[in-house]
Motif scaffolding. Structure first.
Motif, PDB file in Angstrom:
ATOM      1  N   HIS A 206       1.374  -1.142   0.477  1.00 47.40           N
ATOM      2  CA  HIS A 206      -0.133  -0.280  -0.127  1.00 47.40           C
ATOM      3  C   HIS A 206       0.750   1.350  -0.324  1.00 47.40           C
ATOM      4  CE1 HIS A 206      -3.551  -2.107   1.246  1.00 47.40           C
ATOM      5  NE2 HIS A 206      -3.061  -2.488   1.835  1.00 47.40           N
ATOM      6  N   ASN A 208       1.182   5.453  -1.611  1.00 43.68           N
ATOM      7  CA  ASN A 208       1.460   6.524  -0.809  1.00 43.68           C
ATOM      8  C   ASN A 208       2.566   7.787  -1.199  1.00 43.68           C
ATOM      9  OD1 ASN A 208       1.806   6.797   1.783  1.00 43.68           O
ATOM     10  ND2 ASN A 208       0.328   6.207   2.338  1.00 43.68           N
ATOM     11  N   SER A 209       2.355   8.997  -1.007  1.00 39.82           N
ATOM     12  CA  SER A 209       3.708   9.844  -1.120  1.00 39.82           C
ATOM     13  C   SER A 209       4.429   9.594   0.174  1.00 39.82           C
ATOM     14  CB  SER A 209       2.973  11.356  -1.116  1.00 39.82           C
ATOM     15  OG  SER A 209       1.843  11.861  -0.256  1.00 39.82           O
ATOM     16  N   ILE A 238      -1.362   2.438  -4.868  1.00 37.19           N
ATOM     17  CA  ILE A 238      -0.833   3.275  -5.136  1.00 37.19           C
ATOM     18  C   ILE A 238      -1.445   5.079  -5.177  1.00 37.19           C
ATOM     19  CG2 ILE A 238       1.469   4.499  -6.032  1.00 37.19           C
ATOM     20  CD1 ILE A 238       2.154   2.089  -7.325  1.00 37.19           C
ATOM     21  N   GLU A 239      -1.373   5.010  -3.790  1.00 38.98           N
ATOM     22  CA  GLU A 239      -2.291   6.729  -4.294  1.00 38.98           C
ATOM     23  C   GLU A 239      -1.489   8.143  -5.307  1.00 38.98           C
ATOM     24  OE1 GLU A 239      -5.191   7.913  -3.481  1.00 38.98           O
ATOM     25  OE2 GLU A 239      -4.999   7.413  -1.192  1.00 38.98           O
ATOM     26  N   GLY A 240      -2.105   8.440  -6.115  1.00 36.91           N
ATOM     27  CA  GLY A 240      -1.932   9.352  -7.418  1.00 36.91           C
ATOM     28  C   GLY A 240      -2.164   9.375  -8.045  1.00 36.91           C
ATOM     29  N   GLN A 245       1.624   8.483 -10.819  1.00 34.80           N
ATOM     30  CA  GLN A 245       1.314   7.369 -10.585  1.00 34.80           C
ATOM     31  C   GLN A 245       1.333   6.010 -11.486  1.00 34.80           C
ATOM     32  OE1 GLN A 245      -3.447   6.808 -10.834  1.00 34.80           O
ATOM     33  NE2 GLN A 245      -3.774   5.989  -8.904  1.00 34.80           N
ATOM     34  N   ARG A 277      -8.955   3.396   0.439  1.00 34.34           N
ATOM     35  CA  ARG A 277      -8.505   4.756   0.593  1.00 34.34           C
ATOM     36  C   ARG A 277      -9.439   5.547   0.495  1.00 34.34           C
ATOM     37  NH1 ARG A 277      -2.567   2.948  -0.381  1.00 34.34           N
ATOM     38  NH2 ARG A 277      -2.016   4.923   0.082  1.00 34.34           N
ATOM     39  N   GLY A 280      -9.533   8.596  -1.803  1.00 33.82           N
ATOM     40  CA  GLY A 280      -7.862   8.505  -3.056  1.00 33.82           C
ATOM     41  C   GLY A 280      -7.659   8.344  -4.143  1.00 33.82           C
ATOM     42  N   PRO A 282      -5.978   5.080  -6.154  1.00 28.94           N
ATOM     43  CA  PRO A 282      -5.160   4.019  -5.678  1.00 28.94           C
ATOM     44  C   PRO A 282      -5.539   3.219  -7.022  1.00 28.94           C
ATOM     45  CG  PRO A 282      -6.517   3.716  -4.210  1.00 28.94           C
ATOM     46  CD  PRO A 282      -7.661   5.010  -5.245  1.00 28.94           C
TER      47      PRO A 282
END
Ligand code: XIL
Length: 302
Positions: A206, A208-209, A238-240, A245, A277, A280, A282
């Motif tokens: 998992h 993210n930034s 993956i966030e973004g 991303q 999430r 988000g 992701p």
């Protein structure tokens, strides 16, 4: 190949997703699932609170819907998860040591025998180590009452219950080489040396930034593989958005392909609109089931 599952299969791997039973009636959801993926993990339906809400009384209906769907589609199934401190029914936390040991072994045995021969890999124990620099075990009813040996006992019970399933240890924040992954590594090495049955290690992934894809991800997967276990990316998200991303997703796929014992990748959901999430974006498909740049990056990298 024109789908994730077919492209992964050409590389000798699977490409899976977490699935929620109550979404299977949504036609776009199921069409995307059936077209793109060749492995599924039940997002919540195989957790202890779902399967054995009161002691000795098992409810398999929602999980069976997922397994039956997957089998009808020729997909593999990952079992998730037998022993975990979270989504654990209250009755388990109230047991004393002897009762807890027999409840744990009974749960593992009953659940694995229910789907015996139908589950590709089981997450036997999930998230048993703490975050941070200590490398210590996470407090839980199992850890607190049974001690370190609960993990070994769970794996031995699991092997007996379904000898055909691959038995995995699964965790998060173990994707980089760090104190937590070092502690898991030491446990797996010890299990292999002593003949405790373990076949695979799952890396939830998992990202993210604040927790980006680590630069030593491939190296970390490889060191586990070198212990003689398969490695799997089990809950990837993956966030973004956009190109950034997409590049992160490409990095993950390339890392898995570079490790011959990395046998497959599972993303933690089909579409952004149902991601755990909240808020988000992701995943690989947007809320309208359109392919995102991240999708194209994964398909190209496979
Ligand atoms: C999450 C599910 O996605 C959510 O629907 C649920 O509310 C909580 O659990 N690590 C795991 C998964 O091993 O089981 C978790 O799934 C996400 C973190």
């Amino acid at each position: 190949a024109s789908t994730l599952g077919d492209a992964a299969a050409e590389r000798g791997r699977y490409f899976g997703t977490a699935v929620a039973a109550n979404r299977l009636g949504e036609s776009d959801y199921t069409a995307t699932l059936n077209r793109e993926f060749n492995s599924v993990t039940a997002e919540n339906e195989m957790k202890w609170d779902a399967l054995e809400p009161s002691r000795g009384s098992f409810s398999y209906g929602n999980a069976d819907r997922i397994v039956n769907h997957a089998r009808a589609q020729g997909m593999d199934v990952r079992g998730h998860t037998l022993v975990w401190h979270s989504q654990l029914p209250g009755w388990v936390s109230g047991l004393g040591a002897n009762d807890l040991r027999s409840a744990m072994n009974h749960h593992i045995t009953q659940v694995m025998q229910h789907w015996r021969g139908q589950i590709h890999s089981w997450d036997v124990v999930n998230e048993a180590f703490q975050d941070g620099s200590s490398g210590a075990r996470r407090p839980s009813p199992f850890q607190d009452r049974l001690g370190n040996g609960f993990i070994e006992e769970a794996f031995r019970t699991a092997r007996a219950a379904d000898p055909n399933a691959k038995l995995c240890y699964n965790d998060y924040n173990t994707d980089a080489i760090n104190a937590k992954s070092n502690a898991v590594y030491a446990m797996v090495r010890d299990f292999k040396q002593r003949g405790v049955p373990i076949d695979c290690v799952g890396f939830q992934s998992h990202f993210n930034s604040g927790n980006p894809v680590p630069g030593d991800f491939r190296q970390n997967l490889q060191r586990f593989a070198d212990l003689g276990v398969d490695v799997q990316i089990t809950e990837l998200d993956i966030e973004g958005s956009g190109t950034t991303q997409a590049n992160h997703y490409r990095t993950v796929v390339e890392a898995c392909l570079a490790v011959s014992r990395c046998t497959g990748i599972t993303v933690w959901g089909v579409t952004d609109k149902y991601s755990w999430r909240s808020g988000g974006t992701p995943l690989l498909f947007d809320g309208n089931y359109n392919k995102k740049p991240a999708y194209d990056a994964v398909l190209t990298a496979l």
